[in-house]
Scaffold this motif. Structure first.
Motif, PDB file in Angstrom:
ATOM      1  N   GLY A 104       0.811  -1.213   0.000  1.00 22.27           N
ATOM      2  CA  GLY A 104       0.000   0.000   0.000  1.00 22.27           C
ATOM      3  C   GLY A 104       0.842   1.259   0.000  1.00 22.27           C
ATOM      4  O   GLY A 104       0.555   2.229  -0.725  1.00 22.27           O
ATOM      5  N   VAL A 105       1.902   1.265   0.813  1.00 21.25           N
ATOM      6  CA  VAL A 105       2.791   2.429   0.866  1.00 21.25           C
ATOM      7  C   VAL A 105       3.500   2.622  -0.466  1.00 21.25           C
ATOM      8  O   VAL A 105       3.637   3.751  -0.961  1.00 21.25           O
ATOM      9  CB  VAL A 105       3.818   2.262   2.006  1.00 21.25           C
ATOM     10  CG1 VAL A 105       4.919   3.318   1.910  1.00 21.25           C
ATOM     11  CG2 VAL A 105       3.130   2.355   3.356  1.00 21.25           C
ATOM     12  N   VAL A 106       3.963   1.536  -1.077  1.00 22.32           N
ATOM     13  CA  VAL A 106       4.652   1.621  -2.379  1.00 22.32           C
ATOM     14  C   VAL A 106       3.736   2.241  -3.430  1.00 22.32           C
ATOM     15  O   VAL A 106       4.139   3.157  -4.167  1.00 22.32           O
ATOM     16  CB  VAL A 106       5.120   0.225  -2.829  1.00 22.32           C
ATOM     17  CG1 VAL A 106       5.583   0.264  -4.287  1.00 22.32           C
ATOM     18  CG2 VAL A 106       6.248  -0.269  -1.946  1.00 22.32           C
ATOM     19  N   LEU A 216      16.280  -1.117  -3.779  1.00 25.61           N
ATOM     20  CA  LEU A 216      16.319  -1.651  -2.416  1.00 25.61           C
ATOM     21  C   LEU A 216      16.219  -0.537  -1.380  1.00 25.61           C
ATOM     22  O   LEU A 216      15.556  -0.685  -0.354  1.00 25.61           O
ATOM     23  CB  LEU A 216      17.609  -2.443  -2.208  1.00 25.61           C
ATOM     24  CG  LEU A 216      17.793  -3.086  -0.828  1.00 25.61           C
ATOM     25  CD1 LEU A 216      16.613  -3.986  -0.489  1.00 25.61           C
ATOM     26  CD2 LEU A 216      19.096  -3.864  -0.783  1.00 25.61           C
ATOM     27  N   GLU A 217      16.850   0.586  -1.675  1.00 23.86           N
ATOM     28  CA  GLU A 217      16.845   1.694  -0.717  1.00 23.86           C
ATOM     29  C   GLU A 217      15.425   2.194  -0.459  1.00 23.86           C
ATOM     30  O   GLU A 217      15.002   2.341   0.694  1.00 23.86           O
ATOM     31  CB  GLU A 217      17.708   2.824  -1.261  1.00 23.86           C
ATOM     32  CG  GLU A 217      17.719   4.081  -0.404  1.00 23.86           C
ATOM     33  CD  GLU A 217      18.482   5.195  -1.084  1.00 23.86           C
ATOM     34  OE1 GLU A 217      17.837   6.165  -1.532  1.00 23.86           O
ATOM     35  OE2 GLU A 217      19.726   5.092  -1.184  1.00 23.86           O
ATOM     36  N   LEU A 218      14.688   2.462  -1.528  1.00 20.92           N
ATOM     37  CA  LEU A 218      13.322   2.960  -1.368  1.00 20.92           C
ATOM     38  C   LEU A 218      12.414   1.893  -0.772  1.00 20.92           C
ATOM     39  O   LEU A 218      11.520   2.209   0.017  1.00 20.92           O
ATOM     40  CB  LEU A 218      12.784   3.438  -2.714  1.00 20.92           C
ATOM     41  CG  LEU A 218      13.461   4.691  -3.272  1.00 20.92           C
ATOM     42  CD1 LEU A 218      12.918   5.011  -4.656  1.00 20.92           C
ATOM     43  CD2 LEU A 218      13.278   5.876  -2.342  1.00 20.92           C
ATOM     44  N   THR A 219      12.644   0.639  -1.135  1.00 14.53           N
ATOM     45  CA  THR A 219      11.848  -0.442  -0.544  1.00 14.53           C
ATOM     46  C   THR A 219      12.018  -0.468   0.965  1.00 14.53           C
ATOM     47  O   THR A 219      11.046  -0.632   1.714  1.00 14.53           O
ATOM     48  CB  THR A 219      12.256  -1.799  -1.145  1.00 14.53           C
ATOM     49  OG1 THR A 219      11.951  -1.802  -2.540  1.00 14.53           O
ATOM     50  CG2 THR A 219      11.515  -2.941  -0.463  1.00 14.53           C
ATOM     51  N   ALA A 220      13.258  -0.308   1.433  1.00 10.15           N
ATOM     52  CA  ALA A 220      13.514  -0.310   2.872  1.00 10.15           C
ATOM     53  C   ALA A 220      12.802   0.856   3.557  1.00 10.15           C
ATOM     54  O   ALA A 220      12.230   0.696   4.646  1.00 10.15           O
ATOM     55  CB  ALA A 220      15.014  -0.238   3.132  1.00 10.15           C
ATOM     56  N   GLY A 225       8.139   2.750   6.814  1.00 14.12           N
ATOM     57  CA  GLY A 225       6.901   3.508   6.947  1.00 14.12           C
ATOM     58  C   GLY A 225       5.708   2.605   7.177  1.00 14.12           C
ATOM     59  O   GLY A 225       4.822   2.905   7.993  1.00 14.12           O
ATOM     60  N   ALA A 226       5.668   1.476   6.466  1.00 11.53           N
ATOM     61  CA  ALA A 226       4.561   0.533   6.623  1.00 11.53           C
ATOM     62  C   ALA A 226       4.534  -0.045   8.033  1.00 11.53           C
ATOM     63  O   ALA A 226       3.466  -0.183   8.646  1.00 11.53           O
ATOM     64  CB  ALA A 226       4.686  -0.589   5.590  1.00 11.53           C
TER      65      ALA A 226
END
Length: 329
Positions: A104-106, A216-220, A225-226
């Motif tokens: 959802g955050v992505v 990977l950076e943004l996923t982390a 945040g999630a």
């Protein structure tokens, strides 16, 4: 009380307790004797403290009882098995439990970033808000690419910065507002930068420099945040649990998520520090970044699913977290 007489009468028991405490192996009778003598000497110490508190004797008996208590209860020493289980079961399970929140955050951040980027790239007023024409050209033509300097110090700086953002998302996740604000700012910043690069015909440069480490950076960051939002939601809707218990459980699992994200951010920092700004072909850089992302999600989805199916939540076990009163529902 005559301390000399008291010591003379009971010193044999004290010496015997010391012998049993030092012995490497005990049979059943000796183990029972150890417990009995521990209780007896504890009574002796209480008597000395109340009747004739001699500091030398009190210290001697206290030290003896401490060693005997450790022998009886067993001193807990961290073992590699605990570390391996934490890394291979507990951490991925905690990350797995927030996978739908992460999705959802992505999606939300992707929508915000694309909309902002499109606006900056196509609306002159939005582009003008990014700075003066000279400043924009200097950033697009020089500053953006020169930022990625392949060296260890840069990798460490990147990790520190990203870890700080994730730490803020974790620390203030319970507020519900802070994660939304930080994620919004992050999405707007990336989208606006991409839009400005696109406006000057350098969108390909933007994507080539962002894609290797950014996956990977943004996923982390999104996972952090999630996890923070999930903790907030546990306070809003605790389900059958008491609100305090739900918040405590999700809060401890949130810390476990943070541990896992520290490793993910370290890996993305290495990619950003040594791959993104290197002389490797751009396609190889993106492949390396994609492999790093795939490894992270394999870790979460494969090991995390197994952990959750085994009953792991990312929380501490009952011995460390404390028992929770059962609730109906």
């Amino acid at each position: 009380m005559d301390l000399d007489a008291f010591t003379s009468v009971h010193s044999a028991a004290w010496d015997r307790l010391a012998v049993l405490t030092r012995r490497r192996r005990l049979d059943g009778a000796e183990a029972d004797e150890l417990v009995r003598l521990y209780q007896e000497v504890a009574t002796h110490l209480s008597t000395v403290r109340s009747a004739a508190p001699d500091p030398v004797l009190v210290t001697r008996l206290s030290d003896l009882l401490t060693r005997a208590r450790s022998r009886i209860s067993g001193a807990h020493e961290p073992a590699w098995a605990d570390v391996v289980r934490y890394a291979a079961v507990t951490v991925p399970a905690a990350l797995y439990r927030v996978r739908w929140w992460t999705l959802g955050v992505v999606l939300a951040c992707l929508v915000v970033g694309v909309v902002v980027g499109w606006r900056v790239a196509t609306v002159p007023e939005a582009l003008a808000a990014m700075g003066t024409p000279a400043a924009r050209e200097q950033y697009v033509n020089e500053a953006f690419a020169s930022y990625y300097d392949p060296q260890a110090s840069f990798a460490a700086m990147v990790w520190t910065n990203n870890a700080w953002i994730s730490a803020l998302l974790v620390a203030f996740g319970v507020t519900g507002v802070a994660p939304v604000y930080i994620l919004w700012q992050n999405a707007v910043s990336i989208g606006a930068t991409g839009g400005m690069m696109a406006a000057y015909g350098e969108l390909d440069t933007f994507l080539q420099l962002i894609a290797p480490h950014g996956q990977l950076e943004l996923t982390a960051v999104f996972v952090a945040g999630a996890a923070g939002l999930k903790t907030f939601w546990a306070m809003v809707d605790p389900g059958p649990r008491k609100r305090s218990a739900a918040l405590a459980q999700e809060g401890r699992a949130l810390v476990t998520c943070a541990v896992g994200l520290a490793g993910a951010l370290a890996l993305s920092g290495l990619v950003e520090g040594f791959v993104t700004g290197s002389d490797l072909p751009w396609w190889l850089k993106i492949v390396i970044g994609s492999v790093a992302l795939a490894l992270f999600w394999a870790y979460v989805l494969v090991l995390g699913r197994r952990g959750v199916e085994a009953g792991e939540t990312g929380d501490l076990d009952v011995d460390r977290a404390g028992a929770v009163q059962p609730t109906a529902g």
